[in-house]
Design an enzyme around this catalytic site. Sequence first.
Site, short mmCIF file in Angstrom:
data_model
loop_
_atom_site.label_atom_id
_atom_site.label_comp_id
_atom_site.label_asym_id
_atom_site.label_seq_id
_atom_site.Cartn_x
_atom_site.Cartn_y
_atom_site.Cartn_z
N LYS A 258 0.84 -1.20 0.00
CA LYS A 258 0.00 0.00 0.00
C LYS A 258 0.88 1.24 0.00
CE LYS A 258 -3.07 2.73 2.96
NZ LYS A 258 -3.69 2.85 4.29
N LYS A 270 -10.68 13.52 6.86
CA LYS A 270 -10.14 13.45 8.21
C LYS A 270 -10.22 14.85 8.84
CE LYS A 270 -6.76 9.81 7.12
NZ LYS A 270 -7.22 8.75 8.01
N ASP A 281 1.44 7.13 5.03
CA ASP A 281 0.51 6.03 4.71
C ASP A 281 1.03 5.19 3.55
OD1 ASP A 281 -1.73 4.64 5.41
OD2 ASP A 281 -3.15 5.92 4.36
N ASP A 341 -12.39 6.85 3.52
CA ASP A 341 -11.16 6.85 4.32
C ASP A 341 -10.64 5.43 4.55
OD1 ASP A 341 -9.06 8.04 5.62
OD2 ASP A 341 -10.10 8.19 7.56
N ARG A 345 -7.41 -0.55 1.50
CA ARG A 345 -7.83 -1.90 1.13
C ARG A 345 -8.31 -1.96 -0.32
NH1 ARG A 345 -12.02 -1.86 5.97
NH2 ARG A 345 -10.25 -0.65 6.72
#
Length: 509
Positions: A258, A270, A281, A341, A345
């Site tokens: 990811k 957010k 991230d 958010d 996945r």
Amino acid sequence: MFQVPVIDVNNDQAIFDGEGFDAVVVVTPNLNDVAQQEITLLADHAKQIDHRVGKQATLLFAPGLAGGRLIIAPVNGDDDYADVRIYAKAAKEGITIAKDAGAKKPLLIVAVSKDHRFSFATEVAALACGQALWQPLETREAQSLSPAFNAIGVMSSLPKSDVLNALEAGRVLARDLCGTEPERMSAIHFADYCVESFKDSGLDVAVVEDKNTLLKDYPLLSAVGRSSFDVARHHPRVVKLAYTGEGQITKTLLFAGKGVVYDTGGADIKIAGGMAGMSRDKGGAAAVAGLMKTLSLLKPKGIKVIAELGLVRNSIGSEAFVTDEIITSHAGVRVRIGNTDAEGRLVLADLLSHLRIQASQSTAPSLFSVATLTGHVVRAYGGYSALVENAVAKQQGVAAKLQQIGQQWAEPFEVSYLRPEDFDKVADKNGSADVISSNNGPSSVTARGHQYPAAFLLKASGLDLHGLQSDLPLSYTHIDIAGSATEGDPLYGKPTAQPLVALLHFTND
């Protein structure tokens, strides 16, 4: 590449000024465990006038020793529950003192313990020095920094430098990719940094950048990046990497990483400061890229390793994807968006679908996803990585092996399990879609918030069709590193490159 090379030393005379060393750093649980008598005598004498010696890291004036500097870094906290990280902590303290004292070529000596928990204490201590010395890419570029040391010597009876240097080269790359701010390390720059890093490496490297190809072959990833397509410098990328060792291939490992280079949360934005640190991230893609760097240097035989890194910015804008949309994944699975958010996945599902196809044509395949995926894993396990495996991987003992390796190499894991409730959670209740990506609340306050995403990944990627009862069972393990990708400050702490070291040794297990 910004790193300090490790050199092997198997000569006690090196503690004197014979090989250019200018400090001796001793990592030991007990001064009596140090093999070099000269060091023990100096330390015992120093203890008489400074009771800190042997209790906390201290610098001693040591005439006759390399550079006149002796640093005693005691290993504290050895009890029934300790692991090899106590050696890493001591080594960081000791090497930091050496750097601050002005040393340029320290010699690291680790008093070897017979306790099986500390079998790799020397290697772990040396790698901890690399972690302590790394400086952010932005700082290095802005200030034209040079490495703190010319080299670090590691006293050992067995050669360790090849593996340590290869590991640290991979970890430097991973830290650079993970820890750099979102414009300097946008999806495009991340891909370019990888291409440059793998030049002449022997790896097969390809970058998918064409918008139409991304839309067609990575529809979920492209949905996450839909609003970023409007900004040329924020376009998504997919980096494909492959390492093929010499000789007959006996196993294949396939990794999805990811790489959300910045996560605003998208339309489910957010708030209240929750966006800070979201340039980190991309830690999963960074760790996988670092692993491939290490493999390219060590060139282990008989294995093939394939990786896909999904690089995308989850931006806000008029083109942003929204909750309730139904998007068909690369595997042909209709996905209802539960929360924008929960974007990581989606990125992984498309990557895993591509890897699933390659795995079906590979020798002894094992698939993995590596991601800073959920806040829940931090709530559940703090700074530890979580392993969530499918039934095939569980039968093969993948998580158990990784957990054992991680415990020995200072990258410990917690093992979680998929339950029927996790699959229930991703079932689309009104039947409009095949699966729902998430609930509409933060994972950190969602029951089983880091376990059930693995159920989604199995369904959305088509891997659920490759269970134990299928004609082609495929092993799959999801690794959530949201708690372990950085140390100290979760927003701006130093990237760790975890679980690169454990994954490397798993490949050779």
